[in-house]
Design an enzyme around this catalytic site. Structure first.
Site, PDB file in Angstrom:
ATOM      1  N   GLU A 266       0.875  -1.171   0.000  1.00  0.00           N
ATOM      2  CA  GLU A 266       0.000   0.000   0.000  1.00  0.00           C
ATOM      3  C   GLU A 266       0.914   1.223   0.000  1.00  0.00           C
ATOM      4  O   GLU A 266       1.425   1.631   1.036  1.00  0.00           O
ATOM      5  CB  GLU A 266      -0.917   0.003   1.227  1.00  0.00           C
ATOM      6  CG  GLU A 266      -1.908  -1.140   1.266  1.00  0.00           C
ATOM      7  CD  GLU A 266      -2.991  -1.034   0.204  1.00  0.00           C
ATOM      8  OE1 GLU A 266      -3.066   0.007  -0.481  1.00  0.00           O
ATOM      9  OE2 GLU A 266      -3.767  -1.993   0.057  1.00  0.00           O
ATOM     10  N   CYS A 300      -2.820   8.639   2.456  1.00  0.00           N
ATOM     11  CA  CYS A 300      -2.470   8.166   1.116  1.00  0.00           C
ATOM     12  C   CYS A 300      -3.597   8.462   0.143  1.00  0.00           C
ATOM     13  O   CYS A 300      -3.377   8.539  -1.072  1.00  0.00           O
ATOM     14  CB  CYS A 300      -2.142   6.676   1.135  1.00  0.00           C
ATOM     15  SG  CYS A 300      -3.401   5.663   1.921  1.00  0.00           S
TER      16      CYS A 300
END
Length: 508
Positions: A266, A300
């Site tokens: 990720e 993110c």
């Protein structure tokens, strides 16, 4: 040391003290590495000290963890689910304290800190149900008196390396599913949020102890890159889940691939919101504010690029500038604060450097663009008018900086959305079904998260979370993400007396 402050009294309720050992190894707290100080990013004052782990501590922990895996994987998955249920219940009793710690040590505002812990509770609930649904397929065989089916079995040990911006939620995404799938978990928390790592581990360890289970089912380390490298290289760890930058993630992937391990990445995002000419502009502006300013731009999934149709460009931009002027900046623990500090003083320096680069590439600062002189790591929320073709727009600046740009057609907007190396999250604001289905279709957004009329951030745990391209391709949390935490065997069983071969082969 700030631990003695009245506002820090709640830390003792979650097992923290002024000096803490940072490794939980086979039921024992220990550490033989350097001493680090956890800082409050709102004032850069010390909260407490933590003794980090060493590679020797790691080796001891992994030996115990590997042994515990043999026991844990044989526990029926619904029973494993019950343990995860108890972890969720334990989290509920400390929700406020843990949420406050996330806000204090990471710097996100208190509602977001509490929301992060709630996300783990939600993952526990999800995983309890999942523990009774780890189903394989029964497949028709072309051969008479044969049965073919899939079996899903635990991997053994899963390594989880998390980042500072979500110092415990990402652990929840991984650990809850890994545990119900029958794996032991080895966790290396972010070096700058060690108190969260310790507090979370104490809670999980208490549940294991209460149930007389091997404590090494869950092992954790506070430490630096040496511990992370050891996890990446360790052949005893079947799957490494890494959250961080694309640059470091690529190195982790190369290391894990060299030993033929599995990697779940990720990584960086560079997320865009597109506002079409038929959009509800007020809804879009509210969404952009949360997506670009929330967590001080350190998610993110933060919106970093805003694409406005030329016909509504100025009206939407003016409304956005108005709400930016009303953003309350300050102590993340205080009610009403919308923008807390960046996590570290280095983050603030990166913001300053980023603004210089933006200006050098023709970016026009419409609002913000400066650090705020204070003891903490505060910066102004910033909107920049810039061309989508500049190099700086292709990169992720981990701060509340929003690039705004103009487009004429849906195709142009989609091309801009897809023009960056990263592919995590994206969203479009429109009322037209034909646009919505083009957007989510094969010629639409190339991201792993493709939203309509909501922000790029704030994902629910029920869906698979992750992105494409330089975001890494991993999927965590909901949907069928659990399959990454298990190994699949295709099993063909001959219950007859003949030996027919597949594809009709006659061998003698």
């Amino acid at each position: 040391m700030g631990f003695a402050r009245k506002e820090y009294e709640f830390l003792s309720e979650i097992g923290l003290s002024s000096r803490n050992l940072g490794c939980y190894v086979d039921g024992t707290w220990k550490a033989n590495g350097p001493v680090v100080t956890s800082l409050n990013p709102a004032n850069n004052q010390a909260i407490a000290e933590v003794v980090e782990g060493s590679v020797e501590d790691y080796e001891e922990g992994m030996r115990a963890c590997s042994e515990a895996a043999k026991t844990w994987m044989q526990v029926p998955s619904p029973k494993r689910g019950d343990i995860v249920r108890q972890i969720g219940d334990a989290l509920r009793t400390k929700l406020q304290q843990l949420g406050r710690l996330v806000s204090l040590e990471m710097g996100k505002i208190l509602p977001e800190g509490i929301g992060e812990v709630q996300e783990i509770i939600d993952m526990c609930d999800f995983s309890v149900g999942l523990s009774r649904q780890l189903n394989g397929s029964v497949i028709p065989s072309e051969r008479p008196n044969h049965a073919m089916l899939e079996m899903w079995n635990p991997l053994g040990v899963v390594g989880v390396i998390t980042a500072f911006n979500f110092p415990c939620a990402v652990l929840g995404w991984n650990a809850c599913i890994a545990l119900v799938c029958g794996n032991c978990v080895v966790w290396k928390g972010a070096p700058t949020t060690p108190l969260i790592t310790i507090a979370m581990t104490r809670l999980v360890a208490g549940v294991l102890e209460k149930n007389n289970l091997p404590p090494a089912i869950f092992t954790s380390f506070c430490g630096g890159a040496d511990i992370g490298q050891a996890i990446a290289k360790d052949t005893r760890i079947s799957l490494v889940s890494f959250t961080g930058s694309s640059k470091v993630g690529q190195m982790v992937q190369q290391t894990v691939n060299q030993r033929f391990g599995k990697c779940l990445l990720e990584l960086s995002g560079n997320n865009a919101i597109i506002v079409m000419d038929d959009a509800d502009i007020q809804l879009a502006v509210r969404s952009v504010l949360f997506a670009a300013v929330g967590t001080a731009g350190q998610r993110c999934t933060t919106c970093r690029r805003l694409l406005l149709h030329e016909s509504i460009y100025q009206i939407a931009l003016d409304q956005l500038l108005d709400v930016y002027k009303q953003v309350k900046i300050g102590n993340p623990l205080e009610k009403g604060t919308l923008l807390g500090p960046l996590h570290t003083s280095e983050s603030r320096k990166s913001f300053e450097k980023g603004i210089e680069i933006i200006k050098s590439q023709g970016g026009k600062i419409l609002i913000g663009g400066s650090v705020i002189e204070s003891e903490g790591n505060f910066v102004q929320p910033t909107i920049v008018e810039i061309s989508p073709n500049t190099d700086v727009v292709k990169e992720e600046l981990f701060a509340p900086v929003l690039y705004v740009m103009k487009f004429q057609t849906l195709q142009e907007a989609v091309e801009i959305n897809n023009s960056v190396p990263q592919g995590l999250s994206s969203s479009i604001f429109t009322r037209k079904p034909e646009i919505i289905f083009k957007w989510i279709g094969p010629l639409g957004s190339d991201c792993g998260i493709v939203n309509v009329n909501i922000p790029t951030n704030g994902a629910e745990i029920g869906g698979a979370f992750g992105g494409e391209k330089a975001t890494g391709g991993g999927r965590e949390a909901g949907s069928d993400s659990w399959k990454q935490y298990m190994r699949r065997s295709t099993c063909t069983i001959n219950y007859g007396n003949e030996l027919p071969l597949a594809q009709g082969i006659n061998f003698g």
